[in-house]
Design an enzyme around this catalytic site. Structure first.
Site, PDB file in Angstrom:
ATOM      1  CB  CYS A 207      -1.760   1.324   2.558  1.00 51.87           C
ATOM      2  SG  CYS A 207      -2.454   1.270   0.937  1.00 51.87           S
TER       3      CYS A 207
ATOM      4  CB  CYS B 291      -0.678   4.967  -5.543  1.00 54.64           C
ATOM      5  SG  CYS B 291      -0.023   4.018  -4.169  1.00 54.64           S
TER       6      CYS B 291
END
Lengths: 196, 183
Positions: free
Chosen positions: A75, A145
């Site tokens: 990302c 994350c």
């Protein structure tokens, strides 16, 4: 400073959303899932990324500061987590972070800073990504994350030990015994994890 | 009339195109690298895309072929969106080789110097003053061109590891472009 930092983080969050919304092509099939995941952001995630805690930087060159810098290449997220260690007690006396990435990455690192403040390095090194993911109720697509936040604290601790090679032995020598007991009761008390 | 007939033939054919490149024979006659170049003439690609889209419009096709026309239309869209962006194109080309750089979110980046550079740039953007934006944008566009140049060389030489590294770097600089764009 704090205000600017908050603005920055919200801006990063907004940016990340716009980036993934326009992320074309290959992720085409999975994007509806991602959008659904975004809509289902838990209020705790929203709370942390709209009011991130402990945003900022410390001097990388201070010997009592350990810096962890990690990234998620898929990302394009980058996360910096810094700890200041009290050499007498081997505990984390201060902690700061900066994350440029999606809302979950900002929330994960923000919560990580709250969690490890006051912990010994050993305790902080035992924090797992699941501790973060459960607290923030991260959906499966956002688990990475919380892993990034775990990597960041580990990398910061390891950087501190690299700069202070004697820190570990000093602690084993007995000074670590005087570490005050940290009340993490309120932190570990969390609702039952929602099934994925 | 002739083009519609051609499209009907394509619609009724059962073999899907092997790559997105095959959908654009005029703009991309040499196919994907290493036989064709990594850079693409975006004007030619767009012109062919619009032609294809006009031909595949579901309303031009009989009811029996409507669903198929819709699928073709969606495929053309996806192929165009992928190919027109150098980042998506690089990720797509790597995925054709079984190297997934955009989906594997647990992948780690093993390049501390690069991460430090990205962090420094992001922190400079935070403290940017009015009037400095243009220079930052110019610098970042330079980084992006450099990455694209390296991707061209890597794909041309079939150096997939190099292409993967540059695709990851490009991902970061495209994000920085997004941050700058929001100022």
């Amino acid at each position: 400073m704090l205000r600017r930092a908050i603005i920055t983080s919200s801006r990063s969050a907004a940016r990340a959303i716009s980036v993934s919304a326009t992320r074309p092509a290959i992720s085409h099939i999975s994007s509806p899932v991602a959008i659904a995941g975004r809509r289902q952001y838990h209020e705790k995630v929203i709370d942390h990324y709209s009011k991130p805690r402990n945003v900022g930087s410390m001097s990388k060159t201070d010997t009592d500061v350990g810096t962890g810098l990690v990234g998620a290449p898929a990302c394009g997220d980058v996360m910096k987590l810094q700890i200041r260690v009290d050499p007498n007690t081997n505990t984390i006396s201060d902690v700061k972070f900066k994350t440029f990435g999606c809302g979950s990455a900002i929330a994960s690192s923000s919560y990580m800073t709250e969690l490890v403040r006051g912990m010994t390095l050993e305790e902080a090194g035992r924090v797992r990504n699941t501790d973060i993911a459960n607290e923030l109720c991260l959906p499966p697509v956002k688990l990475h994350c919380s892993m990034l936040a775990e990597d960041a604290i580990k990398s910061a601790i390891s950087n501190y030990y690299t700069k202070n090679p004697n820190a570990k032995t000093t602690n084993l020598g007995g000074t670590g015994a005087s570490v005050p007991k940290i009340d993490i009761g309120s932190i570990s008390e969390r609702p039952a994890p929602t099934p994925a | 009339m002739h083009t519609i007939t051609l499209l009907r033939i394509r619609l009724s054919s059962t073999t899907p195109p092997r790559t997105h490149y095959e959908l654009f024979p005029k703009a991309l006659p040499n196919g994907p690298p290493p036989s064709g170049p990594f850079p693409i003439n975006l004007r030619a690609l767009r012109a062919e895309f619009l032609q294809l889209q006009a031909k595949s419009h579901p309303d031009l096709h009989p009811i029996s072929l409507k669903t198929r026309a819709e699928a073709t239309s969606a495929l053309i869209n996806e192929a165009y969106n992928t190919l027109q962006s150098p980042l998506a194109r690089a990720q797509y080309l790597l995925s054709l080789k079984g190297m997934d750089v955009s989906e594997d979110e647990s992948a780690k980046i093993e390049d501390p110097a690069f991460l430090t550079e990205v962090m420094d740039v992001q922190e400079r953007i935070e403290e940017i003053e009015e009037g400095e934006l243009e220079e930052m944008v110019r610098e970042n566009e330079e980084r992006i061109s450099k990455c694209e140049g390296k991707l061209e060389r890597c794909f041309g030489d079939d150096d997939l590891e190099g292409a993967r590294r540059e695709a990851v770097r490009l991902r970061y600089w495209v994000n920085v472009r997004g941050t700058l764009h929001e100022w």
